[in-house]
Design a protein around this motif. Structure first.
Motif, mmCIF file in Angstrom:
data_model
loop_
_atom_site.group_PDB
_atom_site.id
_atom_site.type_symbol
_atom_site.label_atom_id
_atom_site.label_comp_id
_atom_site.label_asym_id
_atom_site.label_seq_id
_atom_site.Cartn_x
_atom_site.Cartn_y
_atom_site.Cartn_z
ATOM 1 N N ASN A 206 -1.810 5.322 11.313
ATOM 2 C CA ASN A 206 -0.541 5.990 11.579
ATOM 3 C C ASN A 206 0.621 5.003 11.502
ATOM 4 O O ASN A 206 0.423 3.776 11.413
ATOM 5 C CB ASN A 206 -0.572 6.708 12.927
ATOM 6 N N GLU A 207 1.840 5.498 11.535
ATOM 7 C CA GLU A 207 3.022 4.665 11.332
ATOM 8 C C GLU A 207 3.208 3.639 12.441
ATOM 9 O O GLU A 207 3.672 2.523 12.206
ATOM 10 C CB GLU A 207 4.273 5.543 11.221
ATOM 11 N N ILE B 249 0.859 -1.197 0.000
ATOM 12 C CA ILE B 249 0.000 0.000 0.000
ATOM 13 C C ILE B 249 0.891 1.242 0.000
ATOM 14 O O ILE B 249 1.793 1.361 0.842
ATOM 15 C CB ILE B 249 -0.925 0.014 1.236
ATOM 16 N N PRO B 250 0.675 2.184 -0.928
ATOM 17 C CA PRO B 250 1.497 3.412 -0.965
ATOM 18 C C PRO B 250 1.444 4.146 0.382
ATOM 19 O O PRO B 250 0.408 4.150 1.070
ATOM 20 C CB PRO B 250 0.859 4.239 -2.071
ATOM 21 N N ASP B 251 2.567 4.756 0.745
ATOM 22 C CA ASP B 251 2.660 5.450 2.039
ATOM 23 C C ASP B 251 1.595 6.532 2.188
ATOM 24 O O ASP B 251 1.017 6.705 3.271
ATOM 25 C CB ASP B 251 4.058 6.060 2.209
ATOM 26 N N GLN B 252 1.339 7.288 1.117
ATOM 27 C CA GLN B 252 0.367 8.370 1.193
ATOM 28 C C GLN B 252 -1.036 7.843 1.489
ATOM 29 O O GLN B 252 -1.789 8.464 2.230
ATOM 30 C CB GLN B 252 0.370 9.173 -0.120
ATOM 31 N N GLN B 253 -1.364 6.686 0.911
ATOM 32 C CA GLN B 253 -2.679 6.107 1.171
ATOM 33 C C GLN B 253 -2.754 5.544 2.589
ATOM 34 O O GLN B 253 -3.789 5.635 3.257
ATOM 35 C CB GLN B 253 -2.984 5.010 0.157
ATOM 36 N N GLN B 254 -1.657 4.946 3.051
ATOM 37 C CA GLN B 254 -1.630 4.427 4.417
ATOM 38 C C GLN B 254 -1.849 5.525 5.443
ATOM 39 O O GLN B 254 -2.580 5.346 6.423
ATOM 40 C CB GLN B 254 -0.291 3.730 4.688
ATOM 41 N N LYS B 255 -1.207 6.673 5.222
ATOM 42 C CA LYS B 255 -1.292 7.769 6.186
ATOM 43 C C LYS B 255 -2.711 8.316 6.318
ATOM 44 O O LYS B 255 -3.056 8.936 7.327
ATOM 45 C CB LYS B 255 -0.336 8.892 5.774
#
Length: 472
Positions: free
Chosen positions: A242-243, A232-238
């Motif tokens: 959260n991390e 999953i792309p980081d931008q979509q995960q955010k």
């Protein structure tokens, strides 16, 4: 030369009377007006607090300009630049203007019918307050905008295509929201919200929806979950988690609602989450829609609190100045009637409250009290000079009433500019302000004399004949 000296002496006398008589009265009115505006500071909305601050600052600046610039200019004009013709005219008896004669005629009728006037005023104001308790508040922000603007048209078009442009966010928090039990709860909640609130919710989304799309409709576990999370792309995960994996969001797209049904939906959604959340999970409904509800609720539901607080502050301020409860109460009685009349006008005209018109109670207390205080000050000045109560109110209404009439007209003219605004919220505010100032003028000229005549028996005045002297 003699005429000049006499006129200069008359200019000095006028200056002395203005400074010793008018300035204290205006200062008292300024204090009362500022106290009325201070009630706006209690609003939970910063924009209304700033509105109250700017009104107070504007009043103080106006007073300073009037005392230290306007009065010296008028004195300079009369002392140095008056023509001989004007000097000669000043020696003649000055005839009353048409406005003064008109006001004197009204005052005579008011004095004769004072009990009927008070009775009718109280009944109509009571009716206004009664219907105002159930007054509607317009809370849809979109109705405040120009309805033909392209931005609003684009919003409506987008809403027709995708079904929604509004959303709320459910923030959930736990020690490990990527555990199997937590993901199952998130998935079940995402699905059940659409069913439970089908009339409002259009579409909901969460991290489980994304994972299921990548895993043939199943929620992954173990190493398979870790691999899919990496895909999953980081931008979509955010946007969804959260991390650290301790907080996540369920986004809920909803139909466009006004503040009241939106508030009911948010309350029901909160209760649903409380009833269904696991012990190791905490939830909270948030988002711009929630903030909009809180803002509009703070603007509209607090109007009674601001109005009552404004009246209490003005009364206490006048009580400190006059040290007489009746004199402190008299200027407020006609203003209380205006609040009721204003509510009746809005009810009969089917006008709903907006975040701006909700502040009119405090605004009219400030503006209207200034009018009534000036009339009362002149009334008791004439009473102390030996005039009867009827003669005193005739002089006060005839002389000071003319100035109040001019002040009200100029104020109405200034607020009239709001009527041409494309924003409905501003034009409605301008219209209701004009109505309230007109009611304040009517109440001051018609109701205030009746109040003063009736309550004069409770205020003892010592007649004195004062000779104005000027010490050189």
């Amino acid at each position: 030369m003699k005429l000049n000296k006499k006129f200069n002496s008359r200019a000095h006398k006028s200056l002395y009377r203005t400074v010793t008589k008018m300035v204290p009265a205006v200062l008292t009115a300024l204090i009362a007006t500022s106290l009325g505006f201070i009630s706006l500071y209690t609003s939970p909305v910063p924009m209304i607090q700033d509105f109250g601050k700017m009104l107070t600052i504007g009043m103080i600046i106006s007073f300073i300009v009037g005392v230290f610039i306007l009065i010296p200019l008028l004195f300079t004009r009369d002392y140095f630049f008056s023509s001989e013709a004007s000097i000669k005219r000043s020696k003649k008896t000055v005839k009353s203007s048409r406005i003064e004669n008109f006001l004197d005629g009204i005052t005579k009728k008011v004095v004769a019918l004072r009990w009927w006037i008070i009775l009718i005023a109280i009944i109509t104001a009571g009716f206004g307050i009664w219907v105002d308790l159930d007054a509607k508040a317009e809370t849809d922000v979109e109705t405040f905008m120009p309805q033909d603007t392209q931005v609003l048209k684009d919003i409506h078009k987008l809403r027709d295509i995708v079904g929604t442009t509004d959303q709320v966010s459910i923030v959930f928090e736990g020690k490990d929201i990527l555990s199997s039990s937590s993901l199952n709860w998130v998935d079940a909640t995402t699905i059940e919200i659409e069913k439970e609130f089908s009339q409002v919710v259009v579409k909901s989304n969460s991290i489980t929806e994304v994972l299921k799309k990548l895993n043939d409709g199943e929620i992954p576990t173990g190493s398979e979950l870790e691999g899919l999370m990496d895909d999953i792309p980081d931008q979509q995960q955010k946007l969804l988690i959260n991390e650290s994996g301790t907080k996540g969001v369920i986004t809920v797209g909803i139909k466009h609602l006004e503040a009241e049904p939106l508030k009911n939906f948010i309350d029901d959604l909160n209760q649903y989450l409380i009833d269904n959340q696991p012990d190791n999970m905490e939830t909270m409904v948030t988002g711009k829609s929630v903030l909009d509800v809180e803002m509009v609720s703070g603007l509209t539901t607090g109007r009674y609190k601001m109005t009552l607080l404004g009246m209490a502050l003005v009364f206490l301020g006048l009580l400190a100045v006059y040290r007489h409860p009746i004199k402190a109460l008299i200027p407020l009685l006609p203003i209380t009637l205006i609040i009721g009349w204003s509510g009746a006008v809005m009810y009969l005209a089917e006008i709903s409250y907006t975040p701006l018109t909700a502040t009119l109670g405090a605004l009219i207390i400030g503006i209207g009290t200034e009018f009534t205080i000036l009339i009362m000050e002149r009334f008791y000045e004439e009473r102390e000079n030996g005039s009867s109560s009827i003669d005193a109110i005739r002089i006060a209404n005839q002389k000071t009433g003319k100035s109040i009439f001019a002040s009200a007209i100029t104020t109405i003219g200034g607020f009239s500019a709001l009527l041409v605004s494309d924003f409905v919220i501003l034009s409605n505010f301008g219209m209701m302000t004009l109505i309230n100032i007109s009611l304040a003028l009517f109440s001051t000229i018609v109701v205030m004399p009746a109040v003063l005549i009736i309550l004069d028996r409770f205020v003892k005045t010592k007649p004195r004949i004062e000779k104005d002297t000027l010490v050189n």
